[in-house]
Motif scaffolding. Structure first.
Motif, short mmCIF file in Angstrom:
data_model
loop_
_atom_site.label_atom_id
_atom_site.label_comp_id
_atom_site.label_asym_id
_atom_site.label_seq_id
_atom_site.Cartn_x
_atom_site.Cartn_y
_atom_site.Cartn_z
N ARG A 5 -5.48 7.68 -5.16
CA ARG A 5 -5.80 6.26 -5.37
C ARG A 5 -7.09 5.94 -4.62
O ARG A 5 -7.56 6.75 -3.82
N CYS A 7 -8.41 3.90 -1.60
CA CYS A 7 -7.68 3.45 -0.41
C CYS A 7 -8.53 2.68 0.59
O CYS A 7 -8.01 2.23 1.61
N LEU A 43 -4.73 -3.58 3.49
CA LEU A 43 -4.38 -3.74 2.09
C LEU A 43 -2.89 -3.46 1.93
O LEU A 43 -2.34 -2.61 2.65
N PRO A 44 -2.22 -4.10 0.98
CA PRO A 44 -0.79 -3.89 0.83
C PRO A 44 -0.42 -2.56 0.18
O PRO A 44 0.76 -2.21 0.12
N SER A 45 -1.38 -1.77 -0.25
CA SER A 45 -1.10 -0.54 -1.00
C SER A 45 -0.71 0.65 -0.13
O SER A 45 -0.20 1.64 -0.64
N GLY A 46 -0.94 0.59 1.18
CA GLY A 46 -0.59 1.72 2.04
C GLY A 46 -0.97 1.48 3.48
O GLY A 46 -1.86 0.68 3.77
N ASP A 49 -4.67 1.91 4.12
CA ASP A 49 -5.53 1.30 3.11
C ASP A 49 -6.14 0.02 3.67
O ASP A 49 -5.40 -0.90 4.06
N ASP A 132 -4.09 10.43 4.16
CA ASP A 132 -3.16 9.52 4.84
C ASP A 132 -2.41 10.16 5.99
O ASP A 132 -2.05 9.48 6.93
#
Length: 138
Positions: A5, A7, A43-46, A49, A132
């Motif tokens: 993705r 990130c 960010l809410p994605s990870g 992120d 990550d």
């Protein structure tokens, strides 16, 4: 290389305060770090992120490349950062700096688990590869 993705988005801007306020107050991103010339928004994605805003006075090239004097840099999350770097080197892509592990850069065990490196693509833009979680040492 397995890109998972996008990130990270980093921007260097002479309008640091207004841009930071936009991300915080209008877009509603949670501010997790602020210092002179640098704000980080989760960010809410990870967990790794972020959107990061850099002012012209920010000078830590391990965090944001000095070559980018204004504009946006995007990062791609991968599952094997070492392998991704090797693939880019084999393709003769220009690397900018070394592989950086966050916990080593900031000497903070709470920041363990992700690393990144910068590279210049054929379009002349700077991009980032980010992982990550740090692989276990063997």
């Amino acid at each position: 290389m397995n890109v998972q993705r996008i990130c990270f988005l980093g921007t260097r801007t002479p309008n640091f305060d207004a841009t930071s306020a936009l991300f915080r107050d209008v877009l509603g991103l949670r501010n997790v770090h602020t210092e002179i010339g640098w704000s980080i928004f989760q960010l809410p994605s990870g967990r790794s992120d972020f959107v990061e805003v850099f002012g012209p006075e920010h000078e830590n090239a391990r965090v944001f490349p000095a070559e980018v004097t204004e504009g946006i840099v995007v990062a791609f999350a991968v599952d094997d950062i070492v392998g991704a770097r090797e693939e880019l080197l084999a393709a003769e892509v220009e690397m900018i700096g070394e592989l950086v592990w966050a916990n080593e850069l900031f000497d903070d065990p709470n920041m363990a688990g992700f690393g990144w490196f910068f590279f210049r693509a054929p379009d002349g833009n700077v991009y980032v590869i980010q992982q990550d979680s740090r692989p276990d040492a063997t």
